[in-house]
Design a protein around this motif. Structure first.
Motif, mmCIF file in Angstrom:
data_model
loop_
_atom_site.group_PDB
_atom_site.id
_atom_site.type_symbol
_atom_site.label_atom_id
_atom_site.label_comp_id
_atom_site.label_asym_id
_atom_site.label_seq_id
_atom_site.Cartn_x
_atom_site.Cartn_y
_atom_site.Cartn_z
ATOM 1 N N LEU A 26 0.817 -1.214 0.000
ATOM 2 C CA LEU A 26 0.000 0.000 0.000
ATOM 3 C C LEU A 26 0.851 1.265 0.000
ATOM 4 C CD1 LEU A 26 -2.801 -1.001 2.537
ATOM 5 C CD2 LEU A 26 -2.993 -0.818 0.046
ATOM 6 N N THR A 27 2.088 1.154 0.460
ATOM 7 C CA THR A 27 3.027 2.275 0.419
ATOM 8 C C THR A 27 3.734 2.365 -0.924
ATOM 9 O OG1 THR A 27 3.412 2.025 2.796
ATOM 10 C CG2 THR A 27 5.040 3.278 1.557
ATOM 11 N N LEU A 28 4.071 1.223 -1.481
ATOM 12 C CA LEU A 28 4.799 1.185 -2.753
ATOM 13 C C LEU A 28 3.934 1.628 -3.924
ATOM 14 C CD1 LEU A 28 6.540 -2.247 -2.149
ATOM 15 C CD2 LEU A 28 7.737 -0.062 -2.398
ATOM 16 N N MET A 29 2.653 1.310 -3.880
ATOM 17 C CA MET A 29 1.781 1.627 -5.019
ATOM 18 C C MET A 29 1.705 3.132 -5.305
ATOM 19 S SD MET A 29 -1.226 -1.264 -4.536
ATOM 20 C CE MET A 29 -2.153 -0.813 -6.016
ATOM 21 N N PRO A 30 1.543 4.015 -4.303
ATOM 22 C CA PRO A 30 1.519 5.451 -4.601
ATOM 23 C C PRO A 30 2.833 5.988 -5.156
ATOM 24 C CG PRO A 30 0.517 5.024 -2.469
ATOM 25 C CD PRO A 30 1.175 3.752 -2.902
ATOM 26 N N ALA A 31 3.944 5.254 -4.954
ATOM 27 C CA ALA A 31 5.230 5.707 -5.483
ATOM 28 C C ALA A 31 5.222 5.787 -7.000
ATOM 29 C CB ALA A 31 6.356 4.778 -5.007
ATOM 30 N N THR A 32 4.285 5.095 -7.646
ATOM 31 C CA THR A 32 4.197 5.172 -9.108
ATOM 32 C C THR A 32 3.892 6.594 -9.579
ATOM 33 O OG1 THR A 32 3.219 4.122 -11.053
ATOM 34 C CG2 THR A 32 1.724 4.634 -9.258
ATOM 35 N N LEU A 33 3.262 7.405 -8.717
ATOM 36 C CA LEU A 33 2.935 8.785 -9.073
ATOM 37 C C LEU A 33 4.179 9.653 -9.245
ATOM 38 C CD1 LEU A 33 -0.020 9.223 -6.571
ATOM 39 C CD2 LEU A 33 -0.232 9.265 -9.065
ATOM 40 N N LEU A 34 5.321 9.185 -8.747
ATOM 41 C CA LEU A 34 6.555 9.964 -8.791
ATOM 42 C C LEU A 34 7.264 9.879 -10.134
ATOM 43 C CD1 LEU A 34 7.917 8.963 -5.266
ATOM 44 C CD2 LEU A 34 6.976 11.197 -5.895
ATOM 45 N N PRO A 102 3.352 12.105 -2.834
ATOM 46 C CA PRO A 102 3.684 11.944 -4.255
ATOM 47 C C PRO A 102 2.967 12.942 -5.172
ATOM 48 C CG PRO A 102 3.394 9.800 -3.236
ATOM 49 C CD PRO A 102 2.989 10.814 -2.210
ATOM 50 N N LEU A 103 1.692 13.241 -4.894
ATOM 51 C CA LEU A 103 0.980 14.215 -5.720
ATOM 52 C C LEU A 103 1.613 15.604 -5.617
ATOM 53 C CD1 LEU A 103 -2.789 13.257 -5.163
ATOM 54 C CD2 LEU A 103 -1.484 13.066 -7.300
ATOM 55 N N LEU A 104 1.964 16.006 -4.399
ATOM 56 C CA LEU A 104 2.632 17.301 -4.222
ATOM 57 C C LEU A 104 3.956 17.345 -4.969
ATOM 58 C CD1 LEU A 104 2.054 18.292 -0.492
ATOM 59 C CD2 LEU A 104 1.584 19.706 -2.496
ATOM 60 N N ALA A 105 4.720 16.246 -4.878
ATOM 61 C CA ALA A 105 6.024 16.203 -5.543
ATOM 62 C C ALA A 105 5.878 16.231 -7.058
ATOM 63 C CB ALA A 105 6.790 14.950 -5.113
ATOM 64 N N ALA A 148 -3.619 21.179 -0.630
ATOM 65 C CA ALA A 148 -2.172 21.366 -0.505
ATOM 66 C C ALA A 148 -1.588 21.967 -1.782
ATOM 67 C CB ALA A 148 -1.491 20.029 -0.212
ATOM 68 N N VAL A 149 -0.662 22.900 -1.607
ATOM 69 C CA VAL A 149 0.019 23.496 -2.748
ATOM 70 C C VAL A 149 1.466 23.778 -2.365
ATOM 71 C CG1 VAL A 149 -0.691 25.853 -2.119
ATOM 72 C CG2 VAL A 149 -0.064 25.340 -4.475
ATOM 73 N N ALA A 150 2.371 23.563 -3.298
ATOM 74 C CA ALA A 150 3.789 23.879 -3.110
ATOM 75 C C ALA A 150 4.162 24.899 -4.177
ATOM 76 C CB ALA A 150 4.647 22.620 -3.220
ATOM 77 N N ARG A 151 4.068 26.174 -3.841
ATOM 78 C CA ARG A 151 4.333 27.238 -4.815
ATOM 79 C C ARG A 151 5.815 27.238 -5.166
ATOM 80 N NH1 ARG A 151 -0.538 29.751 -4.327
ATOM 81 N NH2 ARG A 151 -1.489 29.688 -2.238
ATOM 82 N N GLY A 152 6.105 27.022 -6.441
ATOM 83 C CA GLY A 152 7.503 26.941 -6.850
ATOM 84 C C GLY A 152 8.136 25.586 -6.610
ATOM 85 N N GLY A 153 7.326 24.611 -6.185
ATOM 86 C CA GLY A 153 7.844 23.261 -5.957
ATOM 87 C C GLY A 153 8.305 23.044 -4.533
ATOM 88 N N LEU A 154 8.442 21.779 -4.150
ATOM 89 C CA LEU A 154 8.932 21.447 -2.811
ATOM 90 C C LEU A 154 10.418 21.739 -2.700
ATOM 91 C CD1 LEU A 154 7.072 18.035 -2.295
ATOM 92 C CD2 LEU A 154 6.448 20.268 -1.331
ATOM 93 N N LYS A 155 10.849 22.078 -1.485
ATOM 94 C CA LYS A 155 12.252 22.411 -1.225
ATOM 95 C C LYS A 155 12.762 21.598 -0.048
ATOM 96 C CE LYS A 155 11.632 27.132 -2.971
ATOM 97 N NZ LYS A 155 10.265 26.826 -3.459
ATOM 98 N N GLY A 156 13.995 21.126 -0.176
ATOM 99 C CA GLY A 156 14.603 20.319 0.875
ATOM 100 C C GLY A 156 14.618 21.038 2.210
ATOM 101 N N ALA A 157 14.503 20.269 3.298
ATOM 102 C CA ALA A 157 14.476 20.864 4.632
ATOM 103 C C ALA A 157 14.854 19.817 5.670
ATOM 104 C CB ALA A 157 13.079 21.410 4.934
ATOM 105 N N MET A 174 8.793 10.125 0.203
ATOM 106 C CA MET A 174 8.387 10.146 -1.206
ATOM 107 C C MET A 174 8.390 11.563 -1.752
ATOM 108 S SD MET A 174 5.497 7.156 -1.758
ATOM 109 C CE MET A 174 4.493 7.410 -0.300
ATOM 110 N N ALA A 175 7.858 12.511 -0.990
ATOM 111 C CA ALA A 175 7.822 13.896 -1.455
ATOM 112 C C ALA A 175 9.215 14.467 -1.631
ATOM 113 C CB ALA A 175 7.018 14.748 -0.472
#
Length: 421
Positions: A26-34, A102-105, A148-157, A174-175
């Motif tokens: 169930l965790t691996l399946m959403p990884a396909t969105l990446l 994954p959707l956010l990423a 959820a929205v990531a304006r300009g994309g996600l950034k490492g933290a 995943m994100a």
């Protein structure tokens, strides 16, 4: 509605193949969105929860092949992806929230329903929100949906979770694979399912270190590619079937089982008087010398004793010699199986998060009702060692996490069958 009929029939002997892990799949399946390239999973379990995740991914625009006889799932996210995870599907299964990261990423935005009936404070979606917010996401709760929205994309933290949440760890990792720059997650969960996820993501081109420890480091990359990955053995199914010969007597070999997946659990079985021996093909389990002994159990995050084996362990301790104390520290309201075991003659006293079990020599068959996934199989285990017939109703819970229970136990000598209403 189906029920399970069990007739107590003494010792069990034989072999039981252990399936791929539900929680890992169930965790691996959403990884396909990446990735736009196909992700193929082998050793996938045939369960209703897997079908639910398939429906959710298909609603997002993912092409998912039907689960083949060889337990293979192939997914492709090359088409346009829909950012909306609708309540009508998400409400069926809590793991549905694992599409959020994954959707956010992938898209930079997502609208994901809260799991059915979930209040953020009561069931910790706030840990997921905090983790993804640390990566630059803005998340609002409106009308039961996380916007959820990531304006300009996600950034490492660098982010430290207040609790070592498995799901939040998975969403963050995943994100972060596609975030810009370096990310560090502290107080990360350490479960084997997370180690399995990282192994798959690494095959897809992710740069991740530290899985299996409390600190995971992720270096974001521009894109991920396709991969083929076998789902890790289900440690909860493994532990469940390890208890069958412990309760009934006899000797059963669990094919595909590995000791490192159930270390703390196997230690408690040893303390109770149950022998667990690693073989070339899996684990062989039998009683050491007659009736098992009472032991005390406290559930803890991995590598501690799993909360998902607490109900099954209680079934064993109902017939142990002496008084056992089980302390549940992971989930509240996780002793709902106790009243049903009491109907079978068990002596159990529950106070808050603690259950005291005084072992009896023999349980009695009765009509009982499953209240959740693990409770359902705990009642079946108890029924295997009870005098007379037991009918377990509401076994749709069982089908979410165990495939072919009747077939696997019957092959070892159990008298068990499914009754359709």
């Amino acid at each position: 509605m189906d029920s399970i009929l069990v007739k107590g029939n003494g010792a069990l002997n034989g072999q039981i193949p252990i399936a791929g892990a539900k929680n890992a799949c169930l965790t691996l399946m959403p990884a396909t969105l990446l990735s736009e390239e196909p992700l193929t999973l082998t050793n996938a379990p045939r369960l209703s929860d897997i079908r639910t995740m398939t429906q959710l991914l298909q609603s997002l625009g993912v092409e998912v092949s039907p689960l083949q006889a060889g337990k293979v799932i192939t997914m492709s996210s090359h088409a346009e992806i829909n950012p909306l995870a609708d309540y009508e599907i998400v409400r069926k299964m809590r793991a549905s929230n694992l599409v959020l990261g994954p959707l956010l990423a992938r898209l930079g935005h997502a609208v994901v329903s809260l799991p059915g009936g979930c209040a953020i404070g009561a069931r910790p979606m706030d840990i997921h929100i905090d983790a993804l917010t640390a990566l630059g996401a803005e998340i609002d709760l409106r009308d039961g949906y996380l916007h959820a929205v990531a304006r300009g994309g996600l950034k490492g933290a660098v982010h430290e979770m207040r609790l070592a949440s498995v799901g939040a760890t998975e969403n963050f990792v995943m994100a972060a694979t596609l975030a810009k720059g370096n990310s560090v997650l502290k107080n990360a969960a350490r479960e084997p399912e997370i180690v399995d996820l990282v192994a798959c993501l690494r095959k897809m081109g992710a740069q991740i270190e530290g899985e299996g420890t409390s600190t995971i480091t992720i270096q974001g990359v521009d894109r991920l590619h396709g991969a083929t990955h076998p789902v890790v053995t289900d440690r909860i199914e493994l532990g469940t079937y390890m208890l069958a010969p412990a309760i009934c007597g006899g000797e059963v070999e669990l094919l595909g089982g590995r000791l490192h997946l159930v270390g703390a659990f196997a230690e408690k079985l040893d303390e109770a008087g149950v022998a667990v021996v690693e073989t070339e093909r899996g684990l062989k389990v039998s009683r050491k010398n007659g009736r098992v002994q009472a032991v005390n159990v406290t559930t803890e995050p991995f590598p501690g004793f799993p909360t998902d084996l607490q109900a099954q362990m209680m079934a064993l301790l109902c017939t142990a010699n002496g008084v056992s104390v089980l302390e549940e520290k992971i989930f509240e309201n996780r002793f709902m199986h106790a009243p049903e075991l009491i109907r079978m003659g068990a002596r159990i006293d529950v106070h808050g998060g603690t259950a005291t079990v005084t072992g009896v020599e023999k349980l009695k068959g009765a009509r009982v009702m499953a209240t959740d996934l693990r409770a359902s199989v705990s009642l079946i285990l108890a029924a295997l060692a009870a005098e007379g017939e037991t009918v377990v109703s509401r076994v749709y819970h069982l089908d979410r996490g165990y495939e072919r229970v009747e077939e696997k136990l019957s092959a070892c000598g159990a008298l068990i069958e499914r009754i359709s209403a």
